[in-house]
Design a protein around this motif. Structure first.
Motif, PDB file in Angstrom:
ATOM      1  N   UNK A  27       0.837  -1.189   0.000  1.00 11.87           N
ATOM      2  CA  UNK A  27       0.000   0.000   0.000  1.00 11.87           C
ATOM      3  C   UNK A  27       0.880   1.249   0.000  1.00 11.87           C
ATOM      4  N   UNK A  28       0.778   2.052  -1.041  1.00 10.37           N
ATOM      5  CA  UNK A  28       1.624   3.239  -1.160  1.00 10.37           C
ATOM      6  C   UNK A  28       0.833   4.546  -1.038  1.00 10.37           C
ATOM      7  N   UNK A  29      -0.486   4.465  -1.066  1.00 14.95           N
ATOM      8  CA  UNK A  29      -1.302   5.667  -0.891  1.00 14.95           C
ATOM      9  C   UNK A  29      -2.659   5.267  -0.359  1.00 14.95           C
ATOM     10  N   UNK A  30      -3.165   6.062   0.575  1.00 15.78           N
ATOM     11  CA  UNK A  30      -4.513   5.852   1.091  1.00 15.78           C
ATOM     12  C   UNK A  30      -5.046   7.164   1.630  1.00 15.78           C
ATOM     13  N   UNK A  31      -6.272   7.486   1.244  1.00 15.55           N
ATOM     14  CA  UNK A  31      -6.964   8.620   1.851  1.00 15.55           C
ATOM     15  C   UNK A  31      -8.376   8.167   2.182  1.00 15.55           C
ATOM     16  N   UNK A  32      -8.707   8.194   3.457  1.00 20.13           N
ATOM     17  CA  UNK A  32     -10.043   7.831   3.933  1.00 20.13           C
ATOM     18  C   UNK A  32     -10.917   9.050   4.153  1.00 20.13           C
ATOM     19  N   UNK A  33     -10.405  10.226   3.847  1.00 21.29           N
ATOM     20  CA  UNK A  33     -11.150  11.479   3.872  1.00 21.29           C
ATOM     21  C   UNK A  33     -11.781  11.756   5.233  1.00 21.29           C
ATOM     22  N   UNK A  34     -11.002  11.501   6.276  1.00 21.19           N
ATOM     23  CA  UNK A  34     -11.424  11.940   7.600  1.00 21.19           C
ATOM     24  C   UNK A  34     -11.435  13.463   7.665  1.00 21.19           C
ATOM     25  N   UNK A  35     -10.607  14.080   6.872  1.00 19.66           N
ATOM     26  CA  UNK A  35     -10.672  15.516   6.653  1.00 19.66           C
ATOM     27  C   UNK A  35     -10.064  15.809   5.294  1.00 19.66           C
ATOM     28  N   UNK A  36     -10.264  17.013   4.803  1.00 17.00           N
ATOM     29  CA  UNK A  36      -9.756  17.392   3.484  1.00 17.00           C
ATOM     30  C   UNK A  36      -8.298  17.787   3.626  1.00 17.00           C
ATOM     31  N   UNK A  37      -7.420  16.952   3.138  1.00 15.42           N
ATOM     32  CA  UNK A  37      -5.989  17.110   3.334  1.00 15.42           C
ATOM     33  C   UNK A  37      -5.403  17.951   2.196  1.00 15.42           C
TER      34      UNK A  37
ATOM     35  N   UNK B   1      -4.054   2.934  -3.238  1.00 11.78           N
ATOM     36  CA  UNK B   1      -3.180   2.535  -4.342  1.00 11.78           C
ATOM     37  C   UNK B   1      -2.119   1.578  -3.799  1.00 11.78           C
ATOM     38  N   UNK B   2      -1.941   0.460  -4.494  1.00  9.09           N
ATOM     39  CA  UNK B   2      -0.936  -0.523  -4.127  1.00  9.09           C
ATOM     40  C   UNK B   2       0.113  -0.657  -5.232  1.00  9.09           C
ATOM     41  N   UNK B   3       1.331  -0.830  -4.844  1.00 11.94           N
ATOM     42  CA  UNK B   3       2.363  -1.298  -5.760  1.00 11.94           C
ATOM     43  C   UNK B   3       2.319  -2.817  -5.717  1.00 11.94           C
ATOM     44  N   UNK B   4       2.213  -3.456  -6.872  1.00 12.71           N
ATOM     45  CA  UNK B   4       1.924  -4.890  -6.903  1.00 12.71           C
ATOM     46  C   UNK B   4       3.161  -5.773  -6.980  1.00 12.71           C
ATOM     47  N   UNK B   5       4.282  -5.191  -7.398  1.00  6.61           N
ATOM     48  CA  UNK B   5       5.503  -5.988  -7.510  1.00  6.61           C
ATOM     49  C   UNK B   5       6.697  -5.051  -7.532  1.00  6.61           C
TER      50      UNK B   5
ATOM     51  N   UNK C  93       2.103   2.214 -12.676  1.00  5.52           N
ATOM     52  CA  UNK C  93       1.784   0.805 -12.481  1.00  5.52           C
ATOM     53  C   UNK C  93       1.314   0.543 -11.054  1.00  5.52           C
ATOM     54  N   UNK C  94       0.379  -0.341 -10.937  1.00  8.47           N
ATOM     55  CA  UNK C  94      -0.146  -0.698  -9.633  1.00  8.47           C
ATOM     56  C   UNK C  94      -1.635  -0.940  -9.709  1.00  8.47           C
ATOM     57  N   UNK C  95      -2.249  -0.947  -8.550  1.00  7.53           N
ATOM     58  CA  UNK C  95      -3.688  -1.169  -8.421  1.00  7.53           C
ATOM     59  C   UNK C  95      -4.287  -0.021  -7.629  1.00  7.53           C
ATOM     60  N   UNK C  96      -5.299   0.593  -8.182  1.00  6.88           N
ATOM     61  CA  UNK C  96      -5.990   1.697  -7.518  1.00  6.88           C
ATOM     62  C   UNK C  96      -7.443   1.299  -7.286  1.00  6.88           C
ATOM     63  N   UNK C  97      -7.912   1.521  -6.063  1.00  3.72           N
ATOM     64  CA  UNK C  97      -9.282   1.177  -5.711  1.00  3.72           C
ATOM     65  C   UNK C  97      -9.975   2.410  -5.161  1.00  3.72           C
ATOM     66  N   UNK C  98     -11.166   2.698  -5.683  1.00  4.20           N
ATOM     67  CA  UNK C  98     -11.951   3.854  -5.261  1.00  4.20           C
ATOM     68  C   UNK C  98     -13.357   3.395  -4.909  1.00  4.20           C
ATOM     69  N   UNK C  99     -13.802   3.780  -3.727  1.00  6.31           N
ATOM     70  CA  UNK C  99     -15.188   3.512  -3.334  1.00  6.31           C
ATOM     71  C   UNK C  99     -15.921   4.845  -3.347  1.00  6.31           C
ATOM     72  N   UNK C 100     -16.945   4.930  -4.197  1.00  8.04           N
ATOM     73  CA  UNK C 100     -17.575   6.228  -4.428  1.00  8.04           C
ATOM     74  C   UNK C 100     -19.039   6.066  -4.771  1.00  8.04           C
ATOM     75  N   UNK C 101     -19.744   7.170  -4.644  1.00 11.39           N
ATOM     76  CA  UNK C 101     -21.150   7.273  -5.039  1.00 11.39           C
ATOM     77  C   UNK C 101     -21.259   8.409  -6.051  1.00 11.39           C
TER      78      UNK C 101
END
Length: 563
Positions: A221-231, A558-562, A334-342
């Protein structure tokens, strides 16, 4: 979101935010064996902190703000100390072992850190008693730091994002004989802290050196934002009336009406310009976005983006909204990005989650590429000429590439999905979009179902797009990487546009009323605004603070996969 299907990507200056920190009040921890094989940290709370985070490894030094083998947030105290215990089966701590750790604490959103600590396990041990209150801890995902080679006298900031998401950065410490602040060789202000110089950069990279990942296991895991506040260290707001080059009806601004966080979600909500300036402003006012301070400067004058004069025929953008980008803080290749959104619901609303290149390695748009993870339309009853729904129950994913505007064979790298889900539309619940990107292909999935999977032939995207049949110069001919232009670092963009030319084709059918403007007209914004009584009620502005019209983002990872 297509950059105008012809708009050059924004040229953005990489600014370095420098923060001088005072002497840290957080104290070293008492580290001891716990329950025969685990570890216990007792951290004195001299600063009345809201919480303390501890990152540690057993017999393995941690470089800078490396996540370590274990990382926890501790929110409750025992007496006047934060206490963390770990006796999970996977941890084995014995007498003579060295525990390497660093601490991060926050008070009112202000962080303090203590780096480079270690403790040797001695005879002291603690055995838990059944009557002892267990400290509540929250496992922090292990996030790998970015390490760099720093110049002499240079240094860099810590990896915690003050609670608004994890953006890993690098702390490099150099001993200082003095105690007063000064200038680093690169011109950045520095301040001493207990004999250590620290420079905090909001870019996520040391500007003087070359960044590289220090992941030790994968996925990492190289990036994560859970939006607890606007950074604001992570996200930069665009300030422009130029939109995405599609002559959309919004202008992008930075305020907490159009972009804000609430309940751990990011909201990007379009509103009416007239709500701020009055309706007369649209046809007679001047929208001046040039700005006078670094944080208020217009970010793009393309398409007259920094200043517009209203007239009855050519009104000022009647919608204000927000577009956020990560380019100053996070770029990846390169990598995997996951977004949970409405997605938002409301006629003519155009949300997008997409990526643009950090640098235009192959030239202006579309030569250096664009990755659209999701683009949707907020209309509830909107169909193409074949009767397929193109509204809020559908979306598209697209790659843009090619030598120049007009030669963007995006239809060769495009996927659409009409969702069939119990909730009905993309506005009724949150959903997960996943981007998987490597040296062979780019794939987008929705809730695990493939939407688009593009794998170019050995000749690359030039061949995939059948551009070899043209006489136009190939900007990718000097590289042997078939993924060009998608072999460079890209950054994340989140935005909500409204209307414009091209994305809502004239031949598509909207119900119960037709599209208010024609793409070939000179007065698209005026015609759109004159039919406000038709489209604005579909946004439900008087219910739930108008948040039906907002794109909501729960998290981005966002994850770096290899390696």
């Amino acid at each position: 979101m297509p950059v105008g299907r012809g708009m050059s990507a924004l040229g953005v200056l990489a600014l370095v935010l420098v923060v001088t920190r005072t002497v840290l009040s957080i104290q070293p921890a008492i580290v001891e064996q716990y329950n025969g094989h685990g570890v216990k940290f007792t951290i004195p709370d001299d600063g009345n902190y809201d919480f303390v985070a501890v990152h540690y490894s057993i017999n393995q030094p941690i470089a800078g703000v490396g996540a370590g083998q274990w990382a926890f947030d501790v929110h409750t105290k025992q007496g006047s100390s934060f206490v963390h215990t770990n006796d999970l089966p996977a941890i084995q701590v014995h007498k003579g072992d060295t525990v390497y750790y660093w601490l991060h604490a926050q008070k009112g959103g202000t962080p303090s850190e203590l780096f480079g600590q270690s403790a040797v396990i001695g005879d002291l041990t603690t055995t838990p008693k059944p009557t002892t209150t267990t400290t509540t801890t929250t496992v922090r995902p292990v996030v790998t730091s970015k390490t760099t080679s720093a110049p002499s006298g240079g240094s860099h900031g810590s990896g915690h994002s003050s609670g608004g998401g994890i953006l890993t950065q690098t702390m490099i410490e150099t001993q200082s004989a003095g105690t007063s602040g000064g200038q680093s060789p690169g011109g950045s202000s520095v301040g001493s802290s207990g004999g250590t110089q620290q420079v905090y950069s909001g870019t996520g990279y040391v500007q003087h050196g070359t960044s590289q990942q220090s992941c030790t296991s994968y996925p990492c895991l190289i990036f994560e934002d859970n939006f607890d506040f606007l950074n604001f260290e992570t996200w930069t707001h665009d300030l422009t009336a130029g939109g995405g080059g599609n002559w959309e009806f919004e202008y992008y601004t930075n305020n907490r009406t159009n972009s804000y966080t609430k309940d751990g979600k990011l909201f990007i909500k379009p509103t009416l310009t007239a709500d701020n300036y009055g309706e007369h402003f649209l046809s007679s006012g001047t929208l001046d976005l040039w700005g006078g301070e670094p944080n208020s400067l217009c970010t793009s004058n393309q398409f007259w983006g920094c200043s517009r004069q209203g007239s009855p025929e050519h009104i000022i953008n009647p919608i204000q909204s927000a577009r956020l980008r990560s380019d100053k803080a996070f770029n990846f290749k390169y990598g995997k990005m996951e977004v949970r959104a409405k997605m938002p619901k409301g006629d003519w609303i155009w949300p997008a989650i997409w990526l643009l290149p950090h640098r235009n390695a192959y030239g202006g748009w579309p030569a250096s590429g664009e990755i659209d993870v999701v683009e949707s339309r907020g209309n509830t009853d909107y169909h193409d000429e074949n009767g397929r729904s193109q509204g809020v129950d559908s979306f598209g994913s697209t790659l843009h590439f090619g030598p120049v505007y007009g030669y963007d064979p995006y239809e060769k790298a495009h996927g659409e999905m009409q969702v069939t889900i119990p909730s009905g539309t993309l506005n009724d619940d949150f959903h997960i979009w996943t981007l998987e990107w490597d040296e062979e292909h780019i794939k987008v999935s929705f809730e695990g179902q493939e939407v688009m999977n593009v794998s170019p032939p050995p000749e690359g995207f030039w061949k995939l797009g059948e551009l070899d049949k043209t006489n136009i110069n190939n900007p990718y001919k000097y590289t042997n990487n078939k993924m060009a232009p998608f072999d460079q670092e890209f950054f994340i963009i989140l935005n909500v546009a409204v209307g414009g030319v091209g994305f809502f084709p004239d031949k598509f059918r909207n119900s119960p009323y037709p599209k208010p403007w024609n793409d070939k007209s000179e007065f698209t914004a005026r015609d759109f605004w004159n039919h406000k009584s038709q489209w604005y009620p579909t946004w439900n502005p008087d219910q739930n603070d108008g948040e039906q019209a907002a794109m909501q983002v729960d998290y981005i990872r966002v994850w770096k996969m290899k390696p």
